[in-house]
Write a protein that holds these residues in place. Sequence first.
Motif, PDB file in Angstrom:
ATOM      1  N   ILE A  61       0.862  -1.199   0.000  1.00 49.02           N
ATOM      2  CA  ILE A  61       0.000   0.000   0.000  1.00 49.02           C
ATOM      3  C   ILE A  61       0.890   1.238   0.000  1.00 49.02           C
ATOM      4  O   ILE A  61       1.858   1.321   0.765  1.00 49.02           O
ATOM      5  CB  ILE A  61      -0.881   0.066   1.279  1.00 49.02           C
ATOM      6  CG1 ILE A  61      -1.718  -1.200   1.479  1.00 49.02           C
ATOM      7  CG2 ILE A  61      -1.736   1.324   1.285  1.00 49.02           C
ATOM      8  CD1 ILE A  61      -3.074  -1.223   0.868  1.00 49.02           C
ATOM      9  N   LEU A  62       0.553   2.198  -0.871  1.00 56.39           N
ATOM     10  CA  LEU A  62       1.211   3.512  -0.797  1.00 56.39           C
ATOM     11  C   LEU A  62       0.310   4.394   0.072  1.00 56.39           C
ATOM     12  O   LEU A  62      -0.811   4.740  -0.334  1.00 56.39           O
ATOM     13  CB  LEU A  62       1.387   4.109  -2.195  1.00 56.39           C
ATOM     14  CG  LEU A  62       2.255   5.365  -2.252  1.00 56.39           C
ATOM     15  CD1 LEU A  62       3.716   5.042  -1.919  1.00 56.39           C
ATOM     16  CD2 LEU A  62       2.201   6.018  -3.636  1.00 56.39           C
ATOM     17  N   ALA A  63       0.779   4.702   1.279  1.00 54.71           N
ATOM     18  CA  ALA A  63      -0.045   5.419   2.263  1.00 54.71           C
ATOM     19  C   ALA A  63       0.106   6.919   2.059  1.00 54.71           C
ATOM     20  O   ALA A  63       1.195   7.473   2.245  1.00 54.71           O
ATOM     21  CB  ALA A  63       0.398   5.032   3.670  1.00 54.71           C
ATOM     22  N   LEU A  64      -0.997   7.570   1.692  1.00 56.20           N
ATOM     23  CA  LEU A  64      -0.948   8.987   1.308  1.00 56.20           C
ATOM     24  C   LEU A  64      -1.903   9.827   2.133  1.00 56.20           C
ATOM     25  O   LEU A  64      -2.974   9.356   2.523  1.00 56.20           O
ATOM     26  CB  LEU A  64      -1.358   9.117  -0.164  1.00 56.20           C
ATOM     27  CG  LEU A  64      -0.444   8.430  -1.163  1.00 56.20           C
ATOM     28  CD1 LEU A  64      -1.227   8.025  -2.406  1.00 56.20           C
ATOM     29  CD2 LEU A  64       0.715   9.339  -1.512  1.00 56.20           C
ATOM     30  N   GLY A  65      -1.509  11.100   2.315  1.00 58.25           N
ATOM     31  CA  GLY A  65      -2.410  12.031   2.975  1.00 58.25           C
ATOM     32  C   GLY A  65      -3.576  12.377   2.068  1.00 58.25           C
ATOM     33  O   GLY A  65      -4.716  12.446   2.486  1.00 58.25           O
TER      34      GLY A  65
END
Length: 274
Positions: free
Chosen positions: A90-94
């Motif tokens: 997972i690319l965890a983004l704001g």
Amino acid sequence: MSFEFFPPKTDGAQMSLGRTIAELEPLTPSFVSVTYGAGGSTRQRTREVVTWVRRETAITPMAHLTCQGHTRAEISDILDEYRQAGIENILALGGDPASDGDEPRQSDYTYATDLIDDIDAVDHFSIGVAAHPEVHPRSPDRETDRQHLAAKLRRADFAITQFFFEPHHYVRLVEELAALDIAKPVLPGIMPITNLKQIARMASLSGAGVPGPLVERLERLSDPDDVRAAGVEAATELCADLLAAGAPGLHFYTLNKSTATREIYGNLGLTTRS
Ligand SMILES: Cc1cc2nc3c(=O)[nH]c(=O)nc-3n(C[C@H](O)[C@H](O)[C@H](O)COP(=O)(O)OP(=O)(O)OC[C@H]3O[C@@H](n4cnc5c(N)ncnc54)[C@H](O)[C@@H]3O)c2cc1C
């Protein structure tokens, strides 16, 4: 090496993305990633593409996930869906706050770090995060930006950068992280410019400046094919400089097309599977 796609909106665009992925698969990327619309607007479509790649290809997929505009219960459901579908990255983004005119969205999250807490709790995923070589537009200053990035990277596995056009932005970012004791891999994001309209959109999208000499080099050309070729050549030079500077890989913003990426691969002499 990794490639980024966005989820297609129509059946035609979906078929075209299928072709692009088939054309890029012989380049044996380490992974491909699929973007996520702000506030969950592409939740279903992102998941469809990611799970299709997992099922139908030999490539490892990574799902982007933005947290602004989501409740904790929604994020928990999404993570559960991915875990059950065998997605491990997972690319965890704001993400970005709702802009004027958009429906205000209920949000239990403000920053990507809050999302990392919840992804970590599932104890299943490898976690990537975003880095902004030219400093995130909402950061008050460079030092604060780097400190927040370092805090994310202490808990994540790697970072992918926003696109940029001059190698010194990347080199400086990695040095600044090293000064904060962070040595995790940072993949530079590469966006080849293939038409003149893209130039104006770049800065407004990301805050990434297109350097004057590159703009002049492209604007001197009237034939769109020449502009494309010059854009690919400039991106090739950037990639070569980044690899020479020690970048652990390259992340291509493909815009769901394969040609520019394949040409850059060829120019760099990177191997492909026949
Ligand atoms: C590789 C990549 C992929 C992307 N994919 C998508 C996508 O699929 N969908 C999408 O909508 N957007 C995407 N984006 C854009 C991204 O969502 C925006 O740039 C967003 O504004 C910031 O995301 P972030 O994860 O860097 O946020 P954050 O890490 O939350 O940082 C945002 C800002 O808040 C600051 N900050 C962080 N933590 C704190 C804290 N604890 N206290 C105070 N300030 C803090 C940071 O310094 C920064 O200025 C992507 C960007 C990149 C680089």
